[in-house]
Design a protein around this motif. Structure first.
Motif, short mmCIF file in Angstrom:
data_model
loop_
_atom_site.label_atom_id
_atom_site.label_comp_id
_atom_site.label_asym_id
_atom_site.label_seq_id
_atom_site.Cartn_x
_atom_site.Cartn_y
_atom_site.Cartn_z
N SER A 23 34.36 44.31 35.83
CA SER A 23 35.56 43.89 36.56
C SER A 23 36.68 44.42 36.25
CB SER A 23 35.44 42.31 36.80
OG SER A 23 34.20 41.90 37.07
N VAL A 53 29.11 39.92 44.58
CA VAL A 53 29.91 39.83 45.70
C VAL A 53 31.50 40.44 45.46
CG1 VAL A 53 31.14 38.83 47.83
CG2 VAL A 53 28.54 38.28 47.24
N TYR A 54 31.86 39.79 44.12
CA TYR A 54 33.26 40.36 43.59
C TYR A 54 33.00 41.50 43.30
CZ TYR A 54 37.59 40.30 40.96
OH TYR A 54 38.54 40.71 40.59
N VAL A 57 33.18 44.04 46.54
CA VAL A 57 34.55 44.02 46.85
C VAL A 57 35.36 45.03 46.27
CG1 VAL A 57 36.65 42.50 47.19
CG2 VAL A 57 34.51 41.77 47.99
N LEU A 60 34.49 48.43 47.05
CA LEU A 60 34.63 48.90 48.06
C LEU A 60 36.29 49.21 48.35
CD1 LEU A 60 32.33 47.19 50.30
CD2 LEU A 60 32.15 49.71 49.58
N LYS A 61 36.93 48.76 47.37
CA LYS A 61 38.64 48.60 47.66
C LYS A 61 39.04 50.07 47.37
CE LYS A 61 42.48 46.32 46.04
NZ LYS A 61 43.20 45.28 45.26
#
Length: 73
Positions: A23, A53-54, A57, A60-61
């Motif tokens: 992350s 899921v995070y 996200v 894909l950002k």
């Protein structure tokens, strides 16, 4: 196959560390606040589906644009 509490705890600890590091790495490239992105990934990794899921996200950002380099000619 038996999985005792110690092994489960060690697996969860490693998972939390890996998800926090991933992350943070993605947060450096994709957000203005990578430390916050890393901490959020660390907290969400307590519940593995939320962490995955995070990460999706974040992947894909779009990347943030770095400051343009000044070239001296």
């Amino acid at each position: 196959m038996n999985i005792n509490a110690t092994l489960l705890g060690e697996i969860m600890f490693v998972f939390v560390l890996v998800m926090g590091a991933l992350s943070y790495y993605l947060g450096r490239r994709k957000t203005q606040t990578p430390v916050l992105a890393g901490l959020l990934g660390l907290v969400l990794s307590i519940i593995p589906p939320f962490a995955l899921v995070y990460l999706v996200v974040l992947v894909l950002k779009k990347d943030i644009n770095p400051a343009p380099a000044v070239v001296n000619e």
